[in-house]
Enzyme design. Structure first.
Site, PDB file in Angstrom:
ATOM      1  N   ASN A  89      -0.309  20.702  16.088  1.00 46.43           N
ATOM      2  CA  ASN A  89      -1.283  20.144  17.033  1.00 46.43           C
ATOM      3  C   ASN A  89      -0.592  19.342  18.131  1.00 46.43           C
ATOM      4  O   ASN A  89       0.527  18.848  17.976  1.00 46.43           O
ATOM      5  CB  ASN A  89      -2.344  19.310  16.305  1.00 46.43           C
ATOM      6  CG  ASN A  89      -1.773  18.184  15.464  1.00 46.43           C
ATOM      7  OD1 ASN A  89      -0.712  18.305  14.886  1.00 46.43           O
ATOM      8  ND2 ASN A  89      -2.491  17.073  15.414  1.00 46.43           N
ATOM      9  N   MET A  90      -1.290  19.213  19.257  1.00 40.37           N
ATOM     10  CA  MET A  90      -0.739  18.494  20.411  1.00 40.37           C
ATOM     11  C   MET A  90      -1.888  17.764  21.107  1.00 40.37           C
ATOM     12  O   MET A  90      -2.876  18.378  21.515  1.00 40.37           O
ATOM     13  CB  MET A  90      -0.091  19.492  21.375  1.00 40.37           C
ATOM     14  CG  MET A  90       0.545  18.845  22.597  1.00 40.37           C
ATOM     15  SD  MET A  90       1.388  20.061  23.656  1.00 40.37           S
ATOM     16  CE  MET A  90      -0.011  20.871  24.438  1.00 40.37           C
ATOM     17  N   GLU A  91      -1.751  16.463  21.204  1.00 44.11           N
ATOM     18  CA  GLU A  91      -2.769  15.628  21.862  1.00 44.11           C
ATOM     19  C   GLU A  91      -2.137  14.977  23.085  1.00 44.11           C
ATOM     20  O   GLU A  91      -0.959  14.628  23.057  1.00 44.11           O
ATOM     21  CB  GLU A  91      -3.246  14.541  20.883  1.00 44.11           C
ATOM     22  CG  GLU A  91      -3.830  15.104  19.600  1.00 44.11           C
ATOM     23  CD  GLU A  91      -3.929  14.059  18.484  1.00 44.11           C
ATOM     24  OE1 GLU A  91      -3.442  12.930  18.679  1.00 44.11           O
ATOM     25  OE2 GLU A  91      -4.470  14.394  17.426  1.00 44.11           O
ATOM     26  N   HIS A 102      -4.968  22.608  18.828  1.00 41.45           N
ATOM     27  CA  HIS A 102      -4.907  22.556  17.374  1.00 41.45           C
ATOM     28  C   HIS A 102      -3.761  23.444  16.881  1.00 41.45           C
ATOM     29  O   HIS A 102      -3.332  24.373  17.570  1.00 41.45           O
ATOM     30  CB  HIS A 102      -6.235  23.004  16.774  1.00 41.45           C
ATOM     31  CG  HIS A 102      -7.375  22.069  17.076  1.00 41.45           C
ATOM     32  ND1 HIS A 102      -8.488  21.948  16.289  1.00 41.45           N
ATOM     33  CD2 HIS A 102      -7.558  21.179  18.088  1.00 41.45           C
ATOM     34  CE1 HIS A 102      -9.315  21.046  16.790  1.00 41.45           C
ATOM     35  NE2 HIS A 102      -8.771  20.574  17.887  1.00 41.45           N
ATOM     36  N   GLU A 104      -3.550  25.782  14.687  1.00 48.33           N
ATOM     37  CA  GLU A 104      -3.815  27.218  14.574  1.00 48.33           C
ATOM     38  C   GLU A 104      -3.731  27.894  15.945  1.00 48.33           C
ATOM     39  O   GLU A 104      -3.238  29.014  16.078  1.00 48.33           O
ATOM     40  CB  GLU A 104      -5.209  27.452  13.967  1.00 48.33           C
ATOM     41  CG  GLU A 104      -5.375  26.926  12.538  1.00 48.33           C
ATOM     42  CD  GLU A 104      -5.893  25.483  12.504  1.00 48.33           C
ATOM     43  OE1 GLU A 104      -5.534  24.690  13.387  1.00 48.33           O
ATOM     44  OE2 GLU A 104      -6.658  25.166  11.566  1.00 48.33           O
ATOM     45  N   CYS A 129     -10.793  23.759  11.421  1.00 46.97           N
ATOM     46  CA  CYS A 129     -12.065  23.276  11.955  1.00 46.97           C
ATOM     47  C   CYS A 129     -12.862  24.451  12.532  1.00 46.97           C
ATOM     48  O   CYS A 129     -12.336  25.566  12.693  1.00 46.97           O
ATOM     49  CB  CYS A 129     -11.816  22.215  13.026  1.00 46.97           C
ATOM     50  SG  CYS A 129     -11.168  22.882  14.566  1.00 46.97           S
ATOM     51  N   CYS A 132     -11.251  26.182  15.517  1.00 49.55           N
ATOM     52  CA  CYS A 132     -10.129  27.079  15.217  1.00 49.55           C
ATOM     53  C   CYS A 132     -10.593  28.366  14.544  1.00 49.55           C
ATOM     54  O   CYS A 132     -10.018  29.431  14.777  1.00 49.55           O
ATOM     55  CB  CYS A 132      -9.106  26.371  14.338  1.00 49.55           C
ATOM     56  SG  CYS A 132      -8.160  25.146  15.257  1.00 49.55           S
TER      57      CYS A 132
HETATM   58 ZN   LIG Z   1      -8.871  23.105  14.621  1.00 53.89          ZN
END
Ligand SMILES: [Zn+2]
Length: 302
Positions: A89-91, A102, A104, A129, A132
């Site tokens: 993941n990358m925010e 996300h 995936e 989620c 995804c």
């Molecule tokens: Zn997700």
């Protein structure tokens, strides 16, 4: 920009004689594991071939960039070629929740940009989620994709299922008459007026992008201060919102290609085919959040 985001203490979870190979995968190969390395790791980690994906989840999660949540998600997927890919993941702190990537999505992006035509298995360390599940359902192998939901504190606690079980009564591309799917072999014939290498790279990325709903094919190419080039492609989704923009696709690849290297973006190009939607404003917003104040926008013609 994403330098030093890799959490190197993850190597402590693996046998010492695997460290050199694992370092090659994350520091030299941008999260791509080639088939001979899959075999070598299966032996070194004393794992069954399918379990290797679960075994590598902590390595993928160590690549996560999560300044907002501090929740590190790693995804590991096997492509039809036999390669295995890492995603995380990358925010974007200072950006928007809406541009969060996300794990995936990141692993599908990594596989797709490396020429993969589909995935047969994907492991992730948290239940996918809804966003995804919908994103994965757009891919060429969605109907047969095996999902392994692992627990990084208990390697035995793995839940196996099919994506179709995770997304019953699904709405997908076929509901909108689309039969050439994400990761399928398809290319557009786009052109731009400018012929410098970065514009050409962004145009090639746009040609290979996936925009069956809007026709807004788009690609990003960026150059870093040490002259490395990374590209990203737009990937639309039948439910629209889970679509992956070209800039986020490119930033994820920059992150995976720079896990032990300090890099800054020095030049960036977005090539887009004009359509009812555009990524121009969003790209500007994302780059502003990263302190990059200029990018070139080139409209492509068919
Ligand atoms: Zn997700």
């Amino acid at each position: 920009m994403f330098s030093s985001c890799f959490r190197a203490d993850v190597f402590d979870q693996f046998p010492a004689d695997s460290h050199s190979l694992l370092k090659d995968i994350v520091f030299s190969q941008a999260g791509v594991v080639f088939p001979d390395q899959v075999d070598a790791l299966t032996n070194k980690l004393d794992s069954a071939p399918n379990d290797l994906l679960v075994r590598l989840m902590p390595l993928a999660a160590a690549c996560a960039w999560a300044p907002v949540s501090s929740f590190y998600v790693g995804a590991v997927a096997r492509g039809l070629s036999g390669n295995v890919y890492l995603g995380a993941n990358m925010e974007l702190a200072g950006g928007s929740m809406a541009v969060t990537l996300h794990a995936e999505q990141a692993v599908i992006n990594n596989a797709w940009l490396n020429g993969e035509k589909g995935l047969d298995r994907l492991a992730v360390n948290a239940a996918p989620c809804g966003h995804c599940r919908q994103f994965m359902f757009e891919t060429s192998t969605a109907e047969s994709l095996d999902i392994m939901i692992g627990d990084m504190t208990d390697s035995q606690a793995v839940e196996h299922c099919q994506l179709t079980q995770l997304l019953p009564s699904a709405f997908g591309p076929k509901n909108l008459g689309v039969t050439t799917l994400l990761m399928d072999d398809a290319s557009q014939s786009l052109q731009v007026d400018e012929g410098d290498p970065l514009a050409v790279a962004a145009c090639q990325a746009a040609c290979a992008s996936y925009a069956p709903y809007s026709g807004g094919y788009a690609g990003v190419a960026l150059r870093t201060d040490d002259d490395a080039v990374f590209v990203g492609r737009y990937a639309e989704n039948a439910a629209f919102n889970p679509s992956l923009t070209a800039i986020i696709s490119a930033l994820s690849q920059l992150r995976f290609g720079s896990l032990n290297t300090r890099r800054r973006i020095s030049e960036i190009v977005l090539v887009e085919h004009p359509a009812a939607v555009s990524q121009k404003q969003l790209t500007d917003t994302v780059l502003n959040a990263l302190g990059v104040d200029h990018f070139r926008y080139l409209e492509a013609t068919l």
